[in-house]
Write an enzyme that holds these catalytic residues in place. Sequence first.
Site, PDB file in Angstrom:
ATOM      1  N   CYS A 262      45.116  45.680  40.100  1.00  0.00           N
ATOM      2  CA  CYS A 262      45.222  45.739  38.296  1.00  0.00           C
ATOM      3  C   CYS A 262      46.799  45.917  38.056  1.00  0.00           C
ATOM      4  O   CYS A 262      47.141  45.103  37.086  1.00  0.00           O
ATOM      5  CB  CYS A 262      44.056  46.189  37.646  1.00  0.00           C
ATOM      6  SG  CYS A 262      44.169  45.840  35.845  1.00  0.00           S
ATOM      7  N   CYS A 263      47.077  47.255  38.216  1.00  0.00           N
ATOM      8  CA  CYS A 263      48.597  47.588  37.830  1.00  0.00           C
ATOM      9  C   CYS A 263      49.416  46.655  38.472  1.00  0.00           C
ATOM     10  O   CYS A 263      50.470  46.234  37.662  1.00  0.00           O
ATOM     11  CB  CYS A 263      48.757  48.818  38.129  1.00  0.00           C
ATOM     12  SG  CYS A 263      48.186  50.259  37.237  1.00  0.00           S
TER      13      CYS A 263
ATOM     14  N   CYS B 102      51.587  53.968  38.820  1.00  0.00           N
ATOM     15  CA  CYS B 102      51.088  52.654  38.719  1.00  0.00           C
ATOM     16  C   CYS B 102      52.137  51.520  39.725  1.00  0.00           C
ATOM     17  O   CYS B 102      51.645  50.541  39.564  1.00  0.00           O
ATOM     18  CB  CYS B 102      51.227  52.015  37.350  1.00  0.00           C
ATOM     19  SG  CYS B 102      52.688  52.492  36.406  1.00  0.00           S
TER      20      CYS B 102
ATOM     21  N   CYS C  44      42.038  53.354  31.249  1.00  0.00           N
ATOM     22  CA  CYS C  44      42.450  54.225  32.367  1.00  0.00           C
ATOM     23  C   CYS C  44      43.104  55.542  31.794  1.00  0.00           C
ATOM     24  O   CYS C  44      43.875  56.098  32.361  1.00  0.00           O
ATOM     25  CB  CYS C  44      43.530  53.526  33.389  1.00  0.00           C
ATOM     26  SG  CYS C  44      42.928  52.142  33.956  1.00  0.00           S
TER      27      CYS C  44
ATOM     28  N   CYS D 187      47.214  52.460  29.531  1.00  0.00           N
ATOM     29  CA  CYS D 187      45.933  51.482  29.199  1.00  0.00           C
ATOM     30  C   CYS D 187      44.797  52.178  28.842  1.00  0.00           C
ATOM     31  O   CYS D 187      44.440  53.229  29.244  1.00  0.00           O
ATOM     32  CB  CYS D 187      45.689  50.617  30.318  1.00  0.00           C
ATOM     33  SG  CYS D 187      47.020  49.418  30.799  1.00  0.00           S
TER      34      CYS D 187
HETATM   35 FE1  SF4 Z   1      44.647  47.818  35.016  1.00  0.00          FE
HETATM   36 FE2  SF4 Z   1      44.579  50.446  34.341  1.00  0.00          FE
HETATM   37 FE3  SF4 Z   1      46.653  49.702  35.606  1.00  0.00          FE
HETATM   38 FE4  SF4 Z   1      46.297  49.205  32.934  1.00  0.00          FE
HETATM   39  S1  SF4 Z   1      46.480  51.149  33.879  1.00  0.00           S
HETATM   40  S2  SF4 Z   1      47.066  47.746  34.550  1.00  0.00           S
HETATM   41  S3  SF4 Z   1      44.010  48.619  32.912  1.00  0.00           S
HETATM   42  S4  SF4 Z   1      44.641  49.489  36.265  1.00  0.00           S
END
Ligand code: SF4
Length: 278
Positions: free
Chosen positions: A153-154, A270, A245, A242
């Site tokens: 996701c990151c 990340c 998270c 985010c």
């Molecule tokens: Fe995705 Fe969490 Fe990374 Fe944000 S911090 S991009 S929601 S995994």
Amino acid sequence: MGTRLRAYRATLERRQAFQQRTLPCAGRARMVRSRRMPLDLDVIPATAANYASRSPQDILSLAFSEYSPEIGISFSGAEDVVLIDIAARLGKPYRVFTLDTGRLHPETYQFLEKVRSHYGVTIEAVFPQPEAVQDLVRKKGLFSFYQDGHKECCGIRKVEPLVRALGPLRAWVTGQRKDQSPSTRADIPVVQLDRTFSTAARPLVKFNPLSFWTSQQVWAYIRDNDVPYNALHDRGFISIGCEPCTRATNPGQHERAGRWWWEEETKKECGLHVASTR
Ligand code: SF4
């Protein structure tokens, strides 16, 4: 020979003698011509060592003198707004960008807006590619990171947009500090070649002017200079990313304990700063 000609010759001979004393060989002349500037790529480690005990103002000033206007501050948290406050006083053009993942807290959006109007600065919001987000959500839902880690996701919501944000820049500035994460940030230099995002054709330099500052120094600067900050800090949040998270930490807990709390300490980056210590 006339008097004026003799005087001219004497002057010429004195000058030649002086040049021979100060530049006794061609090698010396070559060395003078090729003296390294502090931000030539091969002397960056020495510059980092020289500037390790200098103030963030000095480090940012060096960065801007070399790279303005092709330099950008990556903005999201308390440290970054300190950098914007310092940059605003230097009077040189620079860019500010933020990675809008689409998953930020409402308070973070309000904070971005507050900073934009307080400093009169343009904040370039960089968004993820919609197709990539749609694809991930269609295949795995909105919270896949709780099951298989935050990397995917990151990668879509932060790293790929960062690559686009850095494209037009020769240098960027981050608010990373050594004491934010003993397991991943302990050796961050104040300036480094960014080995993650440089390309062979386009080297990218990364400045971390707050590397040697503590959290207490950041907050003292914020209070002393009336710098805007994210309202979540008043509710126990220290390091803010985010919304799904990030959570508030208890007194005595390390600040990164509120980020990706379901994962190991050594994986709590990340992807934006994976090569920070080299
Ligand atoms: Fe995705 Fe969490 Fe990374 Fe944000 S911090 S991009 S929601 S995994």
